[in-house]
Design a protein around this motif. Structure first.
Motif, PDB file in Angstrom:
ATOM      1  N   GLU A  64       0.848  -1.142   0.119  1.00  0.00           N
ATOM      2  CA  GLU A  64      -0.004  -0.043  -0.065  1.00  0.00           C
ATOM      3  C   GLU A  64       0.868   1.303   0.088  1.00  0.00           C
ATOM      4  N   ILE A  84      -2.626   5.383   9.344  1.00  0.00           N
ATOM      5  CA  ILE A  84      -1.549   4.812   8.749  1.00  0.00           C
ATOM      6  C   ILE A  84      -0.650   4.145   9.591  1.00  0.00           C
ATOM      7  N   LEU A  85      -0.504   4.615  10.828  1.00  0.00           N
ATOM      8  CA  LEU A  85       0.090   3.793  12.033  1.00  0.00           C
ATOM      9  C   LEU A  85      -0.360   2.551  12.202  1.00  0.00           C
ATOM     10  N   ARG A  87      -2.370   0.712  10.554  1.00  0.00           N
ATOM     11  CA  ARG A  87      -2.132   0.060   9.268  1.00  0.00           C
ATOM     12  C   ARG A  87      -0.751  -0.841   9.435  1.00  0.00           C
ATOM     13  N   ARG A  88       0.297  -0.043   9.647  1.00  0.00           N
ATOM     14  CA  ARG A  88       1.501  -0.703   9.813  1.00  0.00           C
ATOM     15  C   ARG A  88       1.731  -1.778  11.257  1.00  0.00           C
ATOM     16  N   ARG A  92       0.788  -4.596   7.991  1.00  0.00           N
ATOM     17  CA  ARG A  92       0.765  -4.197   6.499  1.00  0.00           C
ATOM     18  C   ARG A  92       2.053  -3.611   5.945  1.00  0.00           C
ATOM     19  N   ARG A  93       2.186  -3.860   4.650  1.00  0.00           N
ATOM     20  CA  ARG A  93       3.216  -3.401   4.048  1.00  0.00           C
ATOM     21  C   ARG A  93       3.058  -1.860   3.341  1.00  0.00           C
ATOM     22  N   VAL A  94       3.244  -0.935   4.170  1.00  0.00           N
ATOM     23  CA  VAL A  94       2.502   0.655   3.977  1.00  0.00           C
ATOM     24  C   VAL A  94       3.941   1.501   3.650  1.00  0.00           C
ATOM     25  N   LEU A 161       6.849   8.699  11.946  1.00  0.00           N
ATOM     26  CA  LEU A 161       6.412   8.767  10.727  1.00  0.00           C
ATOM     27  C   LEU A 161       6.658   9.814   9.706  1.00  0.00           C
TER      28      LEU A 161
END
Length: 257
Positions: A64, A84-85, A87-88, A92-94, A161
């Protein structure tokens, strides 16, 4: 020569025409997300769509790619960063790229005088999302006080981030950058200022860059497919349409709010 003429014809018609269509690296699925600009509601909905798309697929999770300008203008920049944080944290590969708005925030953390420029491009809603009241009267003293308050309000994870943003990402036949690239430079020698801020001559260029450039930064009514670039900034802050471009071995398709 024929391939070049086809690319030019496709660009003139707004179509993607390529004698050798771009593909990600074998087995990879790429999810590129356009400019979010503080619309956590749209990002949350788009992540749900990505999850549903992934559930229908076998193999490893996709990559992503957030194309930058995830802050400012909209009301929920902090919530966007938290999404976003999170998700990681789920594994997940963000990949998160730097846009010109993140660059301005980082300048403000180093120099209070940058608040004047950041305010002009919609930085005040980001301050408010972190519980920081922007100064009613802006001068050196109030800018410095605001900087100190904002730095204190940013959590360690938010700072990490912002400090770890990438300028570009490459996979197979695709090159990802917030704004685009300078046509006169090879992709591996691009300048940061161009990657995060360029418009023309990038937008006017109709020759190959070596890879198809996927970018945002310049809002468009609908996703722009060109032979050498794809623009997925659909102006989410104003339109409510946040776009995710899905790239895999079968070609491309869109997920949108």
């Amino acid at each position: 020569m024929i391939a070049r003429l086809l690319r030019r014809l496709g660009a003139a018609l707004g179509l993607r025409v390529d004698a050798r269509p771009a593909r990600p690296e074998a087995g990879d699925v790429l999810y590129a997300i356009g400019d979010i600009h503080g619309r956590a509601d749209l990002l949350h909905a788009l992540f749900r769509q990505i999850d549903e798309d992934q559930a229908d697929r076998a193999g490893p999770a996709g990559v992503e790619i957030v194309l930058g300008d995830f802050i400012d203008r909209g009301p929920a920049s902090r919530a966007v960063m938290d999404l976003i944080l999170s998700r990681r944290a789920l594994g997940r590969r963000v990949v998160v790229l730097k846009g010109n708005h993140e660059e301005m925030l980082l300048r403000f953390l180093k120099d209070p005088a940058a608040l004047k420029g950041w305010r002009k491009i919609g930085g005040y809603p980001t301050l408010l999302s972190f519980g920081v009241s922007p100064p009613a009267f802006l001068d050196a003293a109030t800018a410095t006080a605001c900087q100190h308050e904002f730095r204190a309000a940013l959590g360690t994870a938010h700072l990490a981030l912002l400090g770890g943003l990438d300028l570009s990402f490459s996979n197979g036949g695709y090159f990802f950058a917030h704004a685009g690239v300078a046509p006169a430079r090879p992709l591996n020698r691009q300048r940061a200022a161009d990657l995060i801020s360029i418009r023309r001559p990038f937008l006017d260029h109709d020759e190959s860059f070596g890879q198809v450039v996927v970018h945002g930064h310049t809002p468009c009514r609908a996703v722009e497919f060109r032979s050498n670039r794809i623009n997925i900034d659909t102006g989410a802050y104003a339109t409510g349409v946040l776009t995710c471009l899905v790239l895999d071995g079968d070609g491309h398709r869109l997920l949108q709010t």
